[in-house]
Write a protein that holds these residues in place. Structure first.
Motif, short mmCIF file in Angstrom:
data_model
loop_
_atom_site.label_atom_id
_atom_site.label_comp_id
_atom_site.label_asym_id
_atom_site.label_seq_id
_atom_site.Cartn_x
_atom_site.Cartn_y
_atom_site.Cartn_z
N LEU A 196 -0.91 2.38 12.41
CA LEU A 196 -0.99 3.17 11.19
C LEU A 196 -2.47 3.27 10.82
O LEU A 196 -3.13 2.26 10.60
CB LEU A 196 -0.19 2.49 10.08
CG LEU A 196 0.07 3.29 8.82
CD1 LEU A 196 0.88 4.55 9.13
CD2 LEU A 196 0.83 2.45 7.81
N LEU A 197 -2.99 4.48 10.79
CA LEU A 197 -4.41 4.73 10.55
C LEU A 197 -4.59 5.21 9.11
O LEU A 197 -4.18 6.31 8.76
CB LEU A 197 -4.92 5.77 11.53
CG LEU A 197 -6.41 6.05 11.58
CD1 LEU A 197 -7.17 4.79 11.98
CD2 LEU A 197 -6.70 7.15 12.58
N ILE A 198 -5.19 4.34 8.27
CA ILE A 198 -5.42 4.65 6.87
C ILE A 198 -6.90 4.48 6.58
O ILE A 198 -7.43 3.37 6.69
CB ILE A 198 -4.61 3.73 5.93
CG1 ILE A 198 -3.13 3.77 6.27
CG2 ILE A 198 -4.84 4.12 4.47
CD1 ILE A 198 -2.31 2.74 5.53
N LYS A 199 -7.57 5.56 6.21
CA LYS A 199 -9.01 5.52 5.89
C LYS A 199 -9.82 4.81 6.97
O LYS A 199 -10.54 3.85 6.71
CB LYS A 199 -9.24 4.82 4.55
CG LYS A 199 -8.90 5.64 3.36
CD LYS A 199 -9.41 4.96 2.11
CE LYS A 199 -9.22 5.84 0.90
NZ LYS A 199 -9.73 5.20 -0.31
N ILE A 235 0.86 -1.18 0.00
CA ILE A 235 0.00 0.00 0.00
C ILE A 235 0.90 1.23 0.00
O ILE A 235 1.70 1.42 0.91
CB ILE A 235 -0.91 0.02 1.24
CG1 ILE A 235 -1.78 -1.23 1.30
CG2 ILE A 235 -1.78 1.28 1.24
CD1 ILE A 235 -2.58 -1.36 2.59
N SER A 236 0.77 2.06 -1.02
CA SER A 236 1.53 3.31 -1.10
C SER A 236 0.78 4.37 -0.31
O SER A 236 -0.42 4.56 -0.51
CB SER A 236 1.67 3.75 -2.56
OG SER A 236 2.38 2.79 -3.29
N ILE A 237 1.49 5.04 0.59
CA ILE A 237 0.85 6.00 1.49
C ILE A 237 1.59 7.33 1.50
O ILE A 237 2.72 7.44 1.03
CB ILE A 237 0.76 5.45 2.93
CG1 ILE A 237 2.15 5.06 3.45
CG2 ILE A 237 -0.20 4.28 3.00
CD1 ILE A 237 2.17 4.61 4.89
N THR A 238 0.91 8.33 2.05
CA THR A 238 1.47 9.67 2.25
C THR A 238 1.25 10.05 3.70
O THR A 238 0.18 9.80 4.25
CB THR A 238 0.74 10.69 1.35
OG1 THR A 238 0.89 10.28 0.00
CG2 THR A 238 1.31 12.07 1.52
#
Length: 96
Positions: free
Chosen positions: A63-66, A38-41
């Protein structure tokens, strides 16, 4: 446990990464356990302040993603040669 907020990024490449860094953000990748990477910013200042603490590298992070939480560990950090800047972070899934 440290909580790091991240956003999924669609674009990749050097020019997009430069634009992110101008906005005080930087790219990263979450991978491991036969999952698709997963590519993240992430926000630079938030992560830069967290990484000053030694436990950032030793303990698992959230790590909190969406609105979804991932338990991860820092695998690798790429820093600028002479500026106090993080260029890229690789995270790996952590077993609990």
């Amino acid at each position: 446990m440290f909580i790091v907020k991240a956003e999924i990024r669609d674009k990749k490449g050097k020019s997009f990464s430069r634009k992110l860094r101008i906005e005080d953000k930087f790219p990263g990748v979450l991978y491991g356990f036969n999952n698709t990477p997963i590519s993240i910013t992430m926000d630079h200042n938030l992560v830069f302040n967290l990484q000053k603490k030694e436990d950032f590298y030793k303990e698992t992070l959230c790590l909190l993603i969406k609105e979804k939480k991932y338990t991860v560990k820092v695998h690798a950090i790429q820093r600028h040669a002479f500026k106090m800047k993080i260029l890229h972070i690789d995270f790996i899934y952590a077993k609990i």
